[in-house]
Design an enzyme around this catalytic site. Structure first.
Site, mmCIF file in Angstrom:
data_model
loop_
_atom_site.group_PDB
_atom_site.id
_atom_site.type_symbol
_atom_site.label_atom_id
_atom_site.label_comp_id
_atom_site.label_asym_id
_atom_site.label_seq_id
_atom_site.Cartn_x
_atom_site.Cartn_y
_atom_site.Cartn_z
ATOM 1 N N SER A 79 -7.245 4.706 -2.845
ATOM 2 C CA SER A 79 -6.252 3.536 -3.209
ATOM 3 C C SER A 79 -5.475 2.958 -2.079
ATOM 4 C CB SER A 79 -5.405 4.410 -4.201
ATOM 5 O OG SER A 79 -4.450 3.479 -4.778
ATOM 6 N N ASP B 152 -10.642 -0.245 -13.660
ATOM 7 C CA ASP B 152 -9.650 -0.274 -12.641
ATOM 8 C C ASP B 152 -9.893 -1.988 -12.239
ATOM 9 O OD1 ASP B 152 -7.997 -0.057 -10.333
ATOM 10 O OD2 ASP B 152 -9.331 1.485 -9.416
ATOM 11 N N HIS C 46 -8.532 4.471 -12.139
ATOM 12 C CA HIS C 46 -7.752 4.856 -11.001
ATOM 13 C C HIS C 46 -7.155 6.139 -11.117
ATOM 14 C CE1 HIS C 46 -6.461 2.827 -7.285
ATOM 15 N NE2 HIS C 46 -5.384 3.542 -7.503
#
Length: 303
Positions: A146, A235, A265
């Site tokens: 991320s 996502d 995610h």
């Protein structure tokens, strides 16, 4: 546009993971005060934390003046940047993930406790990652999830250092067009929404178009290391991985993008409970190990 049918895209183990995550970390958490977000995130991470594999030797120490956690192993080292929107997370939040990488690859893993926004706006976090890389001798593989994937990629762009053998980016935020593609299709995905992405971008304090903040804003994709960019299908960030790998290949580099069907995610915490997540984590650790051997582990150069 027809909304995605998440009931069919997401399998039962992954749905169970989402429900359990949301029992600790409600979908509206990004709207809470930052300190409350950190408290909730820490509680959620602790709930999912797995025991370290036996025999690991772990120590906390400063590297380049930055707090790090070192999971002892062989070289080349893996520098790991944790996720959390540049706002939450730290050494404890990703301890078991880094321990798992160390255990599966046999490589030393250096987890970076970079400074967080909003107290420390961009480029503070990147400066910390660069300081750690600069202080470590020998060859390296960079990895992150991320926001951490963004930091790993940004470091590769800034340095273009031949010591960096490869980068593995896990559902990374890289700066794609938020008005098209997965940002629109999966704007209201479970675990992360387009609104969440916009919130974290705002609180980070980076200037628009700054390639040190968002690597897809860079105009030069030459001189980058071998790259695996792993996206989750459900996502809003999914297309960032695909677009980033395509840019590297167009510039003559080696890069592969994988979009994992039905994953969301934050799935790293589901790697012990959801088979799809377990399979993806195995690919990630196998690729890190291959990059450390200076090997491209895929038969296709331009997938």
């Amino acid at each position: 546009m027809t909304a995605p049918d998440y009931a069919s895209l997401i399998d039962a183990p992954t749905r169970a993971f989402i429900r359990r995550t949301e029992s600790f970390y409600p979908p509206e958490t990004a709207s809470f005060p930052v300190e409350e977000q950190r408290r909730i995130y820490g509680r959620m991470c602790a709930a999912f934390a797995q025991p370290r594999p036996p025999g690991l030797h772990v120590r906390d120490e400063a590297v380049g003046g930055v707090s790090c956690r070192i999971f002892a192993g062989a070289g080349p080292r893996v520098v790991y940047c944790h996720g959390g929107g540049f706002v939450v997370g730290g050494l404890d939040s990703h301890d078991d993930i880094c321990a798992g990488i160390c255990d599966r690859t046999g490589l030393e893993v250096v987890a970076v406790d970079y400074r967080l926004a909003p107290e420390h706006p961009h480029p503070a976090a990147l400066e910390d990652v660069l300081a750690v890389i600069g202080a470590l001798p020998g060859r390296l593989v960079l990895a992150g999830d991320s926001a951490g994937g963004c930091l790993a990629a940004a470091a590769c762009h800034v340095l273009r250092d031949p010591r960096i053998l490869g980068q593995v980016l896990i559902y990374p935020l890289l700066g794609g067009d938020t008005g098209r593609g997965s940002y629109v299709t999966h704007a209201d995905a479970p675990m992360l929404t387009r609104a969440d992405v916009a919130y974290y971008a705002g609180i980070r304090g980076a200037a628009k178009g700054d390639p040190t903040a968002l690597p897809l804003d860079d105009g030069d994709f030459t001189g980058l290391p071998m790259t695996l960019a792993v996206a989750a299908e459900c996502d809003p960030l999914a297309d960032d991985a695909t677009d980033y790998a395509a840019r590297i290949r167009a510039a003559g580099g080696r890069a592969r993008a994988v979009t994992d069907a039905g994953l969301v995610h934050g799935w790293l915490r589901a790697r012990h409970s959801a088979p799809r997540a377990a399979q993806s984590f195995q690919r990630i650790t196998d690729t890190i190990a291959a990059f450390a051997r200076s090997e491209w582990p895929y038969t296709e150069v331009n997938p």
